[in-house]
Design a protein around this motif. Structure first.
Motif: not given
Length: 346
Positions: A305-331
């Motif tokens: 969230g946040g940023g000036e204008g339309k931003s890309s997030g500035g970090r790898p895709s994650c959940s609202p609690w910081g859990q990585l969403a792409k490529g991270f193994r949860t097993v």
């Protein structure tokens, strides 16, 4: 050719033809009636020739923006009535909340009312009793279709029925290639014919058989390969360990006990993966609420969230609690089952 006027009127188009025939001559009306009868017979034969377990995709004409992207399953060959009353129950919606009222699954809520159909995943209530497929139905609670089975009655030595009429019916997952009137049977002791809908233990199945609705523990009921179009293949049987090796749709290869029950064939409706809902409203009918992007939130609500204008997030895709969403193994590696030979992501 003799034409039954009442039979044609019951077909729906006959009444219109009779009204139209008031302005026709007798010979012209007879020819018109005969042509309509021929068309109705041809359409019924084409309809009966289709396979209800492998329906196609209906692509709509692009008359509206939603129709342009809509591709739905053709369910015209399925049973159109209500389900069996004593095999259903009301389904209470949770809205994604647990017993304390806390939302544990987001984006759930609303949707059309549903009746839950009791599916015989164990096939244990009617073991060693043949049954006939009465009809094939749509089930709103799963992606595959279901089949209503009417089992043969239990008859005593004195000729009296030993079971109630309602005990002879059950719902099973409908496999591909099954037809109305087909005979199916399930057995844990002996081998049965290897044809779609029959169930037996993996010990009695030949190598290479394609199966679905597979138990992970004997007597627990089918847990693997239950969604539309899925199946597993029996690769080998280990007599020393009494295990059977299966290759699942996800490319995972694992062992299960060879005393586990499985049903021959693949689950129906293989084109489900190609279905396109076309509009947001159809998702709401299914009880799925909108997803809000993290980049559209404030910094207090999401890491993107946040940023000036339309931003890309500035970090790898994650959940609202910081859990990585792409490529991270949860097993957890230390919790891997020793029965899994090859994992699906390897």
């Amino acid at each position: 050719m003799m034409v039954s006027w009442w039979g044609l009127m019951c077909r729906g188009n006959g009444l219109q033809l009779v009204r139209r025939g008031l302005s026709m001559g007798p010979s012209a009306l007879a020819l018109s009636l005969e042509e309509e009868l021929r068309k109705s017979i041809i359409s019924q034969s084409l309809r009966s020739a289709g396979d209800p377990t492998r329906p196609g995709i209906i692509q709509r004409r692009p008359t509206t923006p939603s129709n342009r992207h809509t591709a739905l399953i053709d369910r015209s060959l399925l049973f159109k009535g209500r389900p069996v009353p004593f095999l259903t129950t009301g389904l209470v919606k949770s809205g994604g909340r647990n017993s304390r009222g806390v939302i544990t699954v987001r984006h759930r809520g609303g949707g059309h009312k549903r009746l839950y159909r009791f599916i015989d995943f164990k096939r244990g209530q009617h073991l060693d009793r043949e049954g006939r497929v009465k009809r094939i139905e749509y089930d709103p609670n799963r992606s595959g279709f279901i089949a209503l089975i009417q089992h043969d009655p239990l008859v005593g030595d004195d000729g009296r029925m030993l079971d109630k009429k309602m005990d002879r019916y059950s719902y099973i997952l409908c496999p591909q290639g099954i037809n109305i009137g087909s005979r199916v049977v399930a057995s844990r002791e002996v081998a049965v014919d290897v044809k779609p809908g029959n169930a037996m233990t993996l010990r009695n199945m030949p190598i290479g058989t394609v199966v679905h609705n597979i138990e992970m523990s004997p007597g627990r009921g089918g847990q693997l390969c239950r969604s539309a179009g899925t199946s597993a293949q029996l690769l080998e049987k280990n007599e020393e360990r009494k295990l059977a090796l299966l290759r699942l749709t996800s490319k995972e290869i694992r062992y299960v006990s060879w005393n586990c029950l499985a049903t021959v064939g693949s689950v129906s409706n293989p084109e489900h993966k190609n279905e396109s809902l076309g509009k947001a409203g159809r998702n709401r009918w299914k009880g799925r609420r909108p997803h809000v992007r993290g980049v559209a939130m404030n910094p207090v609500d999401h890491p993107h969230g946040g940023g000036e204008g339309k931003s890309s997030g500035g970090r790898p895709s994650c959940s609202p609690w910081g859990q990585l969403a792409k490529g991270f193994r949860t097993v957890r590696r230390n919790k891997c089952s020793p029965l899994i030979v090859r994992r699906r992501y390897e």
